[in-house]
Design a protein around this motif. Structure first.
Motif, PDB file in Angstrom:
ATOM      1  N   TYR A 146       0.810  -1.224   0.000  1.00  0.00           N
ATOM      2  CA  TYR A 146       0.000   0.000   0.000  1.00  0.00           C
ATOM      3  C   TYR A 146       0.842   1.272   0.000  1.00  0.00           C
ATOM      4  CZ  TYR A 146      -3.674  -3.283   1.155  1.00  0.00           C
ATOM      5  OH  TYR A 146      -4.551  -4.337   1.130  1.00  0.00           O
ATOM      6  N   LEU A 147       2.134   1.136  -0.262  1.00  0.00           N
ATOM      7  CA  LEU A 147       3.022   2.293  -0.270  1.00  0.00           C
ATOM      8  C   LEU A 147       3.629   2.475  -1.648  1.00  0.00           C
ATOM      9  CD1 LEU A 147       4.851   1.548   3.090  1.00  0.00           C
ATOM     10  CD2 LEU A 147       3.094   3.291   2.695  1.00  0.00           C
ATOM     11  N   GLY A 148       3.650   3.716  -2.110  1.00  0.00           N
ATOM     12  CA  GLY A 148       4.267   4.044  -3.385  1.00  0.00           C
ATOM     13  C   GLY A 148       5.321   5.113  -3.183  1.00  0.00           C
ATOM     14  N   GLU A 149       6.259   5.168  -4.099  1.00  0.00           N
ATOM     15  CA  GLU A 149       7.320   6.160  -4.000  1.00  0.00           C
ATOM     16  C   GLU A 149       6.734   7.559  -4.126  1.00  0.00           C
ATOM     17  OE1 GLU A 149      11.561   7.314  -6.112  1.00  0.00           O
ATOM     18  OE2 GLU A 149      10.658   5.364  -6.475  1.00  0.00           O
ATOM     19  N   SER A 150       7.151   8.446  -3.235  1.00  0.00           N
ATOM     20  CA  SER A 150       6.699   9.834  -3.259  1.00  0.00           C
ATOM     21  C   SER A 150       7.488  10.603  -4.290  1.00  0.00           C
ATOM     22  CB  SER A 150       6.879  10.458  -1.876  1.00  0.00           C
ATOM     23  OG  SER A 150       6.486  11.812  -1.903  1.00  0.00           O
ATOM     24  N   SER A 151       6.811  11.428  -5.075  1.00  0.00           N
ATOM     25  CA  SER A 151       7.510  12.281  -6.025  1.00  0.00           C
ATOM     26  C   SER A 151       7.375  13.712  -5.551  1.00  0.00           C
ATOM     27  CB  SER A 151       6.933  12.113  -7.425  1.00  0.00           C
ATOM     28  OG  SER A 151       5.558  12.427  -7.430  1.00  0.00           O
ATOM     29  N   ASP A 152       8.514  14.374  -5.344  1.00  0.00           N
ATOM     30  CA  ASP A 152       8.478  15.768  -4.910  1.00  0.00           C
ATOM     31  C   ASP A 152       7.688  16.591  -5.895  1.00  0.00           C
ATOM     32  OD1 ASP A 152      11.829  15.939  -3.505  1.00  0.00           O
ATOM     33  OD2 ASP A 152       9.951  15.233  -2.669  1.00  0.00           O
ATOM     34  N   GLY A 153       6.925  17.514  -5.394  1.00  0.00           N
ATOM     35  CA  GLY A 153       6.107  18.357  -6.249  1.00  0.00           C
ATOM     36  C   GLY A 153       4.654  17.953  -6.271  1.00  0.00           C
ATOM     37  N   ALA A 154       4.356  16.682  -5.907  1.00  0.00           N
ATOM     38  CA  ALA A 154       2.962  16.245  -5.854  1.00  0.00           C
ATOM     39  C   ALA A 154       2.379  16.689  -4.526  1.00  0.00           C
ATOM     40  CB  ALA A 154       2.882  14.723  -5.998  1.00  0.00           C
ATOM     41  N   GLY A 155       1.800  17.876  -4.503  1.00  0.00           N
ATOM     42  CA  GLY A 155       1.254  18.412  -3.278  1.00  0.00           C
ATOM     43  C   GLY A 155       2.306  19.120  -2.448  1.00  0.00           C
ATOM     44  N   GLY A 156       3.473  19.356  -3.007  1.00  0.00           N
ATOM     45  CA  GLY A 156       4.553  20.034  -2.299  1.00  0.00           C
ATOM     46  C   GLY A 156       5.613  19.058  -1.844  1.00  0.00           C
ATOM     47  N   PRO A 157       6.846  19.515  -1.707  1.00  0.00           N
ATOM     48  CA  PRO A 157       7.929  18.610  -1.303  1.00  0.00           C
ATOM     49  C   PRO A 157       7.793  18.191   0.160  1.00  0.00           C
ATOM     50  CG  PRO A 157       8.726  20.864  -1.445  1.00  0.00           C
ATOM     51  CD  PRO A 157       7.310  20.869  -1.957  1.00  0.00           C
TER      52      PRO A 157
END
Length: 132
Positions: free
Chosen positions: A118-129
């Motif tokens: 249920y965890l995915g890699e966070s991408s900076d910029g998606a909703g703020g860093p």
């Protein structure tokens, strides 16, 4: 001292260092992104943070289905690179059922374990860093 003697003298120390660096504990904490986002959790559900890497372990907290900035503290279980590249999709699913991936994480001051599927890699910029 001749080169052969020097090599044989340092060989045990070098072997021990390599084993320590390649241990499962060392590899678990070195892999993956700095932060996760929640994925594949229904909008009316939550992802539980648990005391141990087990679905039956005590609940410590929860993360909403749109949770982000979840700090990665290392994962265990899941498929090895060899399994990922050599098993069929059906075999991979069977292996994941017997060896699920659990990730140690920190979210809003709560540290514990969550099911890695249920965890995915966070991408900076998606909703703020994400910031520490």
């Amino acid at each position: 001292m001749d080169p052969k003697q020097a090599i044989s003298q340092w060989r045990p120390a070098l072997a021990g260092t390599l084993l320590a660096l390649c241990s499962p504990a060392a590899l678990a904490t070195a892999d993956g992104p700095d932060f996760y986002v929640v994925r594949d959790v229904a909008t009316n559900d939550v992802l539980y943070i648990r005391a141990q890497p087990s679905a039956t372990a005590r609940r410590l907290g929860s993360i909403p289905p749109d949770g982000r900035c979840i700090r990665n503290l290392g994962c265990q279980g899941g498929l090895s690179l060899q399994e990922f590249t050599s098993l069929t999709p059906e075999q991979q699913q069977l292996r994941l059922r017997s060896n699920p991936r659990w990730c140690k994480l920190q979210y809003q001051g709560v540290t514990g374990w969550a099911a890695g599927r249920y965890l995915g890699e966070s991408s900076d910029g998606a909703g703020g860093p994400c910031t520490p």
